[in-house]
Design an enzyme around this catalytic site. Sequence first.
Site, mmCIF file in Angstrom:
data_model
loop_
_atom_site.group_PDB
_atom_site.id
_atom_site.type_symbol
_atom_site.label_atom_id
_atom_site.label_comp_id
_atom_site.label_asym_id
_atom_site.label_seq_id
_atom_site.Cartn_x
_atom_site.Cartn_y
_atom_site.Cartn_z
ATOM 1 N N SER A 21 -16.414 -19.454 27.252
ATOM 2 C CA SER A 21 -16.140 -19.481 25.801
ATOM 3 C C SER A 21 -16.308 -20.889 25.243
ATOM 4 O O SER A 21 -16.890 -21.085 24.174
ATOM 5 C CB SER A 21 -14.704 -19.031 25.530
ATOM 6 O OG SER A 21 -14.566 -17.668 25.818
ATOM 7 N N SER A 166 -9.690 -10.108 17.987
ATOM 8 C CA SER A 166 -10.960 -10.545 18.553
ATOM 9 C C SER A 166 -11.280 -11.986 18.177
ATOM 10 O O SER A 166 -11.449 -12.313 17.003
ATOM 11 C CB SER A 166 -12.099 -9.633 18.076
ATOM 12 O OG SER A 166 -13.342 -10.254 18.328
ATOM 13 N N ASP A 312 -10.163 -10.455 29.546
ATOM 14 C CA ASP A 312 -11.292 -10.457 30.494
ATOM 15 C C ASP A 312 -10.839 -10.370 31.949
ATOM 16 O O ASP A 312 -11.646 -10.132 32.848
ATOM 17 C CB ASP A 312 -12.141 -11.720 30.301
ATOM 18 C CG ASP A 312 -12.889 -11.699 28.974
ATOM 19 O OD1 ASP A 312 -13.054 -10.605 28.397
ATOM 20 O OD2 ASP A 312 -13.309 -12.771 28.518
#
Length: 427
Positions: A21, A166, A312
């Site tokens: 990320s 999100s 994740d």
Amino acid sequence: MKLTTDSKPLRGCLTMPGDKSISHRAIIFGAIAEGTTEIEGLLKSHDVNATISSFRKMGVLIEETDQKVIVHGQGFSGLKRPQEPLDMGNSGTSIRLLCGLIAGQDWTVTLKGDASLSKRPMDRVAIPLELMGAEISGQGPVKQPPITIKGQSHLKAITYHLPVASAQVKSAILLAALQTKGQTKLVEKAITRNHTEEMIRVFGGQVHQLGKEITIQGPQPLKGQKIKVAGDISSAAFWLVAGLIIPGSDIRLENVGINETRTGILEVIKNMGGQVTIENYDSKNQSAHLRVTYSELRATEISGTLIPRLIDELPIIALLATQAKGQTVIKDAAELRLKETDRIAVVADILKKMGAKVEEKADGMIITGGQELVACQADAQMDHRIGMMAAIAALLVKKGTMTLKGAEAIATSYPNFFADLERLQDD
Ligand code: S3P
């Protein structure tokens, strides 16, 4: 490929690859800032390459050496319209964040991806960006890729309540808002990873956060910086679980990012009675070394605001739950069905084939620990985290041959995964 089974204890020390990320964002912010950005520790993987090659097609010079990546920023107004569709490969972060960036440019561009990305919904970014004035078309009712974005340089500031938790959607809106006159306000459904907000500040911009509310004033110019990318806790998660479940293991993971929007897995491990210690905390880089040792585990519940802080990691946490005493409940995680694969269905399918007791729910799983895992033929289905989960699960298998189809997908986030596994077995 044939996976290693019946593992000996995993021992030794690994340095984690750069956070995925943060790596995407380091390239993006380097490109839209003015001046040069030097990045140390960038993750070199298929996903991050999709972001790099997209910016090259937008006229940004990006130099790569073994030690550093140097991005010659163009500012928001210096980006060039790409001459061909941008290929995002497997990368949801690339496509969604770039939607937000391109929404503020006076161009029409098509963004496409591989078969897995082409099934993922883009309406979640299209809806707020259209409220701001961009036009975005895609395939079917949820706007799957390929998508075409008609951006414009005079977007409107909005107030928007995110209907899903999100970070990709939040980040897309923030990237559009940085180019938009006025104050944009976002209200998150639950707090998600805050790497975009942190990057804005590191690059000299301002963004305010109060609980779930984020406000940003645009337009804001950004300045190139020196960035050090911490290791990825989502990659470390596979070794944390492997260390906890393989008797005799003792692993030290160096340079792991422990930003608190990402450390849900450490809380889960603690609740399950697992032994992980945090050493050498570096506050500037928000990183530390994690040491994990084999542990007796008990079941837990994973739900609510914890979910975005470990979304994740849920595939590998599901494997962890198969080795814990009692029934682990994972709920409020319907988002898992919209990842690189439907991770609830695919994880449940592989673990059940291996003999685990897993009940699939619409928004999670119920896993009863204590069954011995047996060999199966697993299919990663183009999902890197499923591939790695299967490889770690195989280590527990006592007899037979376990195979993994589509192991190449692992290079999406962790190209050295199998080399690192070998190192832990050699020590
Ligand atoms: C990411 C956000 C999360 C995560 C993904 C990376 C990011 O996705 O699952 O792997 O870098 O912003 P969502 O925003 O869809 O939850």
